[in-house]
Design an enzyme around this catalytic site. Structure first.
Site, PDB file in Angstrom:
ATOM      1  N   ASP A 212     103.772  21.784  19.831  1.00 41.08           N
ATOM      2  CA  ASP A 212     104.120  21.993  18.419  1.00 41.08           C
ATOM      3  C   ASP A 212     104.175  20.661  17.680  1.00 41.08           C
ATOM      4  O   ASP A 212     104.887  19.742  18.080  1.00 41.08           O
ATOM      5  CB  ASP A 212     105.484  22.669  18.301  1.00 41.08           C
ATOM      6  CG  ASP A 212     105.521  24.049  18.940  1.00 41.08           C
ATOM      7  OD1 ASP A 212     105.762  25.021  18.216  1.00 41.08           O
ATOM      8  OD2 ASP A 212     105.312  24.154  20.164  1.00 41.08           O
TER       9      ASP A 212
ATOM     10  N   ASP B 178     102.131  16.947  23.886  1.00 40.63           N
ATOM     11  CA  ASP B 178     103.097  17.879  23.329  1.00 40.63           C
ATOM     12  C   ASP B 178     102.306  18.986  22.630  1.00 40.63           C
ATOM     13  O   ASP B 178     101.098  18.844  22.400  1.00 40.63           O
ATOM     14  CB  ASP B 178     104.005  17.133  22.345  1.00 40.63           C
ATOM     15  CG  ASP B 178     104.958  18.057  21.626  1.00 40.63           C
ATOM     16  OD1 ASP B 178     105.663  18.832  22.298  1.00 40.63           O
ATOM     17  OD2 ASP B 178     104.987  18.017  20.376  1.00 40.63           O
TER      18      ASP B 178
ATOM     19  N   ASP C 270     104.828  13.719  19.092  1.00 39.85           N
ATOM     20  CA  ASP C 270     105.143  13.545  17.667  1.00 39.85           C
ATOM     21  C   ASP C 270     106.619  13.297  17.382  1.00 39.85           C
ATOM     22  O   ASP C 270     107.005  13.233  16.216  1.00 39.85           O
ATOM     23  CB  ASP C 270     104.703  14.794  16.885  1.00 39.85           C
ATOM     24  CG  ASP C 270     105.585  16.006  17.177  1.00 39.85           C
ATOM     25  OD1 ASP C 270     105.912  16.230  18.363  1.00 39.85           O
ATOM     26  OD2 ASP C 270     105.950  16.721  16.231  1.00 39.85           O
TER      27      ASP C 270
END
Length: 227
Positions: A11, A9, A171
C-alpha cells in the site's frame, strides 16, 4: 550464487489503495453513527495494519478506543474490505512494468506488507500481479511485523533469495526502519502514505516515479557490492 531480492511494500508503494481503504473505513464509521473521514486524513493513518488504521480512524472521530468498541468495527471493516478490495485500487504509474523488467534483469521480487496476509494475497491476485512476485508476506505471517526485520527476512527466504545484496522499497517510517533493522539499503517513494515526509526518514534514495527505480537499484547494488 543465490539471487538477491527486491522487497516491496504494498500500500502506497506498489498500489494506490487509498480509495478502497477510505471507503471501507467510512462505511463502518457511518454505519456506526460516526462521521466519515476525508481521504487525505486517512492517507496519514495507513502503514501499520488494519487494526491500527481502524484505531486511528476512531481516534480521529474522537471516540475512545477500547477492545469492546474496536473489535466489532474491525471485523466489519475486514468483511467489507474483502469484498471491495480492488474496486478503486490501481498500481502506481509504471510500477508493475518496472517490476517485470527488474525480474527480467535477474532479480527476485517479494512483497512485505503490514496488511493482513488474508487481505494482501487476495489483493495481489485481484490486481493480476501474482506472477510478478516470488513471495507475499503479510503483517501476521510471522510473529512480528514491520518495523521488525523478521518479515523482511521471511519474505527474502520464502522468495528463495539471498539476504546479501537485497534492497527494500517502501514509503513509510515502518518500511525504512524494517530495512535498517534487516541491514538492507532502502529506496523510498515520495508519493506514498506517511505522516512524515519520507526524505526526513533517512532512506538511501528517494524516487518520485517508477521510471527512476531501475537506476536507483543499479546505484545501490554498485555501492553495496562485495569488494
Amino acid at each position: 550464487m543465490t539471487t538477491p531480492v527486491l522487497v516491496f511494500d504494498l500500500d502506497g508503494t506498489l498500489l494506490e489503495t487509498m480509495g478502497d481503504l477510505t471507503a471501507s473505513m467510512n462505511h463502518v464509521l457511518v454505519e456506526a453513527g460516526f462521521e466519515a473521514i476525508e481521504p487525505e486524513r486517512v492517507r496519514k493513518m495507513v502503514g501499520a495494519g488494519v487494526k491500527v488504521l481502524m484505531s486511528r480512524g476512531l481516534e480521529a472521530s474522537k471516540i475512545e478506543v477500547t477492545d469492546e468498541v474496536l473489535e466489532p468495527l474491525l471485523a466489519k471493516f475486514i468483511r467489507y474490505y474483502e469484498t471491495h478490495i480492488a474496486d478503486k485500487t490501481h498500481a502506481f504509474p509504471q510500477a508493475l512494468e518496472t517490476v517485470a523488467r527488474l525480474r527480467d534483469a535477474g532479480w527476485k521480487t517479494a512483497i512485505c506488507t503490514n496488511k493482513l496476509e488474508k487481505l494482501a494475497k487476495p489483493l495481489v491476485r485481484a490486481m493480476e500481479m501474482e506472477h510478478l512476485f516470488d513471495a507475499v508476506v503479510g503483517g501476521d505471517t510471522f510473529s512480528k511485523n514491520k518495523p521488525d526485520a523478521m518479515p523482511v527476512f521471511g519474505a527474502i527466504d520464502i522468495a528463495g533469495g539471498s539476504r546479501a545484496g537485497s534492497i527494500f522499497i517502501g514509503d513509510s517510517k515502518a518500511d525504512i526502519s524494517a530495512a535498517r533493522n534487516a541491514g538492507l539499503p532502502v529506496i523510498a517513494v515520495d508519493f506514498g502514505y506517511t505522516d512524515i515526509p519520507v526524505r526526513e526518514l533517512g532512506p538511501d534514495v528517494v524516487i518520485s516515479h517508477y521510471n527512476q527505480l531501475e537506476a536507483a537499484v543499479k546505484e545501490l547494488s554498485a555501492e553495496n557490492a562485495p569488494t
